[in-house]
Design a protein around this motif. Sequence first.
Motif, PDB file in Angstrom:
ATOM      1  N   GLU A  62      14.458  14.691  25.259  1.00 32.89           N
ATOM      2  CA  GLU A  62      14.855  16.097  25.216  1.00 32.89           C
ATOM      3  C   GLU A  62      15.667  16.484  26.447  1.00 32.89           C
ATOM      4  OE1 GLU A  62      14.336  18.048  22.557  1.00 32.89           O
ATOM      5  OE2 GLU A  62      13.538  16.207  21.652  1.00 32.89           O
ATOM      6  N   GLU A  63      15.704  15.609  27.439  1.00 32.13           N
ATOM      7  CA  GLU A  63      16.466  15.880  28.657  1.00 32.13           C
ATOM      8  C   GLU A  63      17.923  15.483  28.457  1.00 32.13           C
ATOM      9  OE1 GLU A  63      14.423  13.541  31.540  1.00 32.13           O
ATOM     10  OE2 GLU A  63      12.659  14.840  31.603  1.00 32.13           O
ATOM     11  N   PRO A  64      18.806  15.893  29.363  1.00 33.49           N
ATOM     12  CA  PRO A  64      20.218  15.490  29.241  1.00 33.49           C
ATOM     13  C   PRO A  64      20.347  13.975  29.134  1.00 33.49           C
ATOM     14  CG  PRO A  64      19.989  17.204  30.896  1.00 33.49           C
ATOM     15  CD  PRO A  64      18.596  16.826  30.479  1.00 33.49           C
ATOM     16  N   PRO A  65      21.113  13.482  28.160  1.00 34.69           N
ATOM     17  CA  PRO A  65      21.198  12.043  27.905  1.00 34.69           C
ATOM     18  C   PRO A  65      21.981  11.290  28.974  1.00 34.69           C
ATOM     19  CG  PRO A  65      22.650  13.241  26.433  1.00 34.69           C
ATOM     20  CD  PRO A  65      21.874  14.272  27.182  1.00 34.69           C
ATOM     21  N   THR A  66      21.657  10.011  29.118  1.00 30.87           N
ATOM     22  CA  THR A  66      22.399   9.112  29.997  1.00 30.87           C
ATOM     23  C   THR A  66      22.652   7.814  29.234  1.00 30.87           C
ATOM     24  OG1 THR A  66      20.377   8.167  30.969  1.00 30.87           O
ATOM     25  CG2 THR A  66      21.351  10.075  32.092  1.00 30.87           C
TER      26      THR A  66
END
Length: 417
Positions: A199-203
């Motif tokens: 759910e966090e910004p993707p990397t």
Amino acid sequence: MAEPVDVLVLGGGPAALCIASELNQRGVRVAGVAPDPVDAPWPNTYGIWADELKMVGLEPLLEHRWSDTVSYFGEGGSTAQDRCHAHGIDYGLFDRAALQRWWLERADGVVWHQDTAERVAVNGSTTSVSCASGTTLQARLVIDASGSRTPHIRRPDQGPVAGQAAYGVVGRFSQPPIEPGRFVLMDYRCDHLSGAQREEPPTFLYAMDLGDGVFFVEETSLALAPGVPYDVLKQRLQQRLDQRDVEITEVIDEEFCLFPMNLPLPDRRQPVLAFGGAASMVHPASGYMVGSLLRRGPDLALAIADALSNPAMGSVALAKRGWQALWPIELVLRHQLYQFGLSRLMGFNEGLLRTHFATFFSLPREEWFGFLTNTLPLPRLMTVMLQLFAMAPWELRRGLVLGAPGPQSPTFAQSSG
């Protein structure tokens, strides 16, 4: 006070060496101001599509070159191999020392002052630069090529600037972290992440086999404001390696990168010209810049040399001519299109980003290559963007038109505080 020169270049990195060398090749009297020796080793790696260098005849400056170039846009696990996308085009890594040496040799005769520019002021037909050492230098034109954080270039405030952050390791591993002989542009597989992390910004992983048992693996964030903290990137890279039962056995080098992706274009009425990151030349869609320096430097230098041949032109007129040559309306409009696209992608979650890139790289090769290198003429760029929209699934179309709610990340906020 030192004798005035035609052009004074601020900075000592790739952009500064590029424009100083191009001007020097055209007989312009050039000097430079850099806080460190201009022959000091550069810390960052610079990658480029081999065809970009072929355009300018500089393929010998590559230290490494891969024909097996791929990306992964699946979730991982059992679907990983199904979603391996072969790009079908060579990718290379610059020999940093060779690139630096090539520019320095072409800039032979340029006087470099190891100093820091503190104040830049126009005095009639010339511009003076006051340095930390107390030295004052004068030139008909000052070009700031000292990077995106320069205090000497004015630009509009359009809100937070998104940064592409990356943490990487050059090293040896208990087993190959990627397929031997391969270059991985983007690995968005996420089976190593927890539900909350997704759910966090993707990397994504950017990785390459450097030969002799040495690999470079780098966890990268596309763009975020503020940028993803290095400790988060490092943790995610470790989780990715753990998922594959890969251990780092030797760290040869670490890389920490953070550069702006959506920096507004500078105020092009100002009497100081910019080049490189200071001129917002980082590609808003890909984060690359060296190819742009190599393509646009010669034309800018030619325009400046031509303007300097008129002794009646002072700093204001010379800078105006330089800005017109560097950022013609065609390139301004392309830049705006790319920034619009990036503003949409920044709100995508990892699932939507994977869908977007899988769709994007299904475009014909010459189209996605031209998009990523900013070499498509404006009408064709617009056609490619419309074609991409037409190919996209409904959820992706909705995100491209309306934007998508940005991923929330309390963990990232705490880490960056």
